[in-house]
Design a protein around this motif. Structure first.
Motif, PDB file in Angstrom:
ATOM      1  N   ASP A  56       0.825  -1.204   0.000  1.00  0.00           N
ATOM      2  CA  ASP A  56       0.000   0.000   0.000  1.00  0.00           C
ATOM      3  C   ASP A  56       0.863   1.260   0.000  1.00  0.00           C
ATOM      4  O   ASP A  56       0.579   2.228  -0.707  1.00  0.00           O
ATOM      5  CB  ASP A  56      -0.915  -0.018   1.232  1.00  0.00           C
ATOM      6  N   VAL A  69       2.268   1.946  -3.566  1.00  0.00           N
ATOM      7  CA  VAL A  69       1.337   2.082  -4.686  1.00  0.00           C
ATOM      8  C   VAL A  69       1.585   3.331  -5.541  1.00  0.00           C
ATOM      9  O   VAL A  69       1.385   3.279  -6.761  1.00  0.00           O
ATOM     10  CB  VAL A  69      -0.124   2.042  -4.161  1.00  0.00           C
ATOM     11  N   GLY A 104      -1.151   4.239  -8.732  1.00  0.00           N
ATOM     12  CA  GLY A 104      -2.426   3.873  -8.115  1.00  0.00           C
ATOM     13  C   GLY A 104      -2.936   4.943  -7.177  1.00  0.00           C
ATOM     14  O   GLY A 104      -2.153   5.684  -6.573  1.00  0.00           O
ATOM     15  N   VAL A 137      -7.090   2.149  -3.976  1.00  0.00           N
ATOM     16  CA  VAL A 137      -7.057   0.948  -4.809  1.00  0.00           C
ATOM     17  C   VAL A 137      -6.920  -0.347  -4.003  1.00  0.00           C
ATOM     18  O   VAL A 137      -7.452  -1.384  -4.395  1.00  0.00           O
ATOM     19  CB  VAL A 137      -5.923   1.061  -5.858  1.00  0.00           C
ATOM     20  N   LEU A 138      -6.266  -0.280  -2.855  1.00  0.00           N
ATOM     21  CA  LEU A 138      -6.109  -1.485  -2.029  1.00  0.00           C
ATOM     22  C   LEU A 138      -7.043  -1.512  -0.824  1.00  0.00           C
ATOM     23  O   LEU A 138      -6.987  -2.446  -0.018  1.00  0.00           O
ATOM     24  CB  LEU A 138      -4.655  -1.608  -1.546  1.00  0.00           C
ATOM     25  N   ARG A 154     -10.689  -9.802  -4.299  1.00  0.00           N
ATOM     26  CA  ARG A 154     -10.276  -8.405  -4.259  1.00  0.00           C
ATOM     27  C   ARG A 154      -8.826  -8.226  -4.691  1.00  0.00           C
ATOM     28  O   ARG A 154      -8.451  -7.190  -5.226  1.00  0.00           O
ATOM     29  CB  ARG A 154     -10.510  -7.844  -2.856  1.00  0.00           C
ATOM     30  N   ALA A 182      -7.527  -5.715  -7.617  1.00  0.00           N
ATOM     31  CA  ALA A 182      -6.415  -4.768  -7.440  1.00  0.00           C
ATOM     32  C   ALA A 182      -5.372  -4.955  -8.541  1.00  0.00           C
ATOM     33  O   ALA A 182      -4.847  -3.971  -9.085  1.00  0.00           O
ATOM     34  CB  ALA A 182      -5.773  -4.961  -6.070  1.00  0.00           C
TER      35      ALA A 182
END
Length: 202
Positions: A24, A27, A32, A36-37, A59, A63
């Motif tokens: 994360d 990203v 991103g 997005v996460l 999920r 992603a």
């Protein structure tokens, strides 16, 4: 405990959160957005282990689809490639063995990414993770303050990794919100670095 010890003793949720938090924070290198996460974080927060495993896999694929585009500049960027490997290696099944291996690999990759970006900022030649950093990660030496033998970006990332694992070890599912806040702070720092690097290329 050291970062290596925390990873060795973490449960499945803590390990998944640790790897996800590293991903994360990195990203911005893939372009991103901040959300997005977020669905993957939501999967970790769910009560049912069986249900969350299924949601995690679904999920995760979403992603990957959202971050799938790679332009030529991205393909030549070592730091961005490390992020993509972290994403590609994320296990669909959150078994302890798989997520522990992923969390450990994400820890090393994220520290390498921060080192590469920090060196790019000050013009120093990029290299592999130094032995001194390996020692700190294993607890052989204390985590230094920024400027005390470790760059600010790397020192900050090391502290965030330790904090996330401590939060999950101490509070379980209830620690996820604070872990996400820690990760969000780190992502903002990295996004600012990426923005400066992009402006420097123009």
């Amino acid at each position: 405990m050291s970062l290596v010890e925390l990873i060795a003793q973490a449960d499945e949720r803590g390990l998944a959160a640790s790897g996800l938090a590293c991903l994360d924070r990195c990203v911005p290198l893939l372009g991103g957005d901040d959300e997005v996460l977020r669905p993957l974080w939501g999967s970790l927060a769910e009560d049912s282990a069986h249900s969350s495993d299924g949601d995690w896999a679904e999920r995760l694929e979403q992603a990957r689809g959202a971050l799938d585009a790679m332009d030529e500049e991205d393909a030549e960027d070592e730091a961005a490639l490390l992020v993509r490997r972290m994403l590609a290696a994320a296990p669909a099944a959150r078994s302890a063995a798989e997520v522990r291996q992923w969390a450990d690999a994400c820890s090393v990759a994220s520290l390498q990414i921060h080192r590469l970006l920090d060196q790019a900022e000050d013009g120093a030649p990029a290299d592999c993770l130094p032995e001194a950093l390996d020692s700190v990660r294993a607890g052989a030496t204390p985590v230094p303050a920024p400027g005390e033998g470790m760059s600010p970006l790397v020192a900050g990332e090391l502290r965030r990794q330790i904090t996330v694992l401590e939060l999950l070890a101490g509070h379980g599912r209830a620690g996820l919100r604070q872990a996400l806040e820690v990760s969000t702070e780190g992502r903002r720092v990295l996004r600012a670095v990426v923005s400066r690097r992009t402006r420097g290329r123009v």
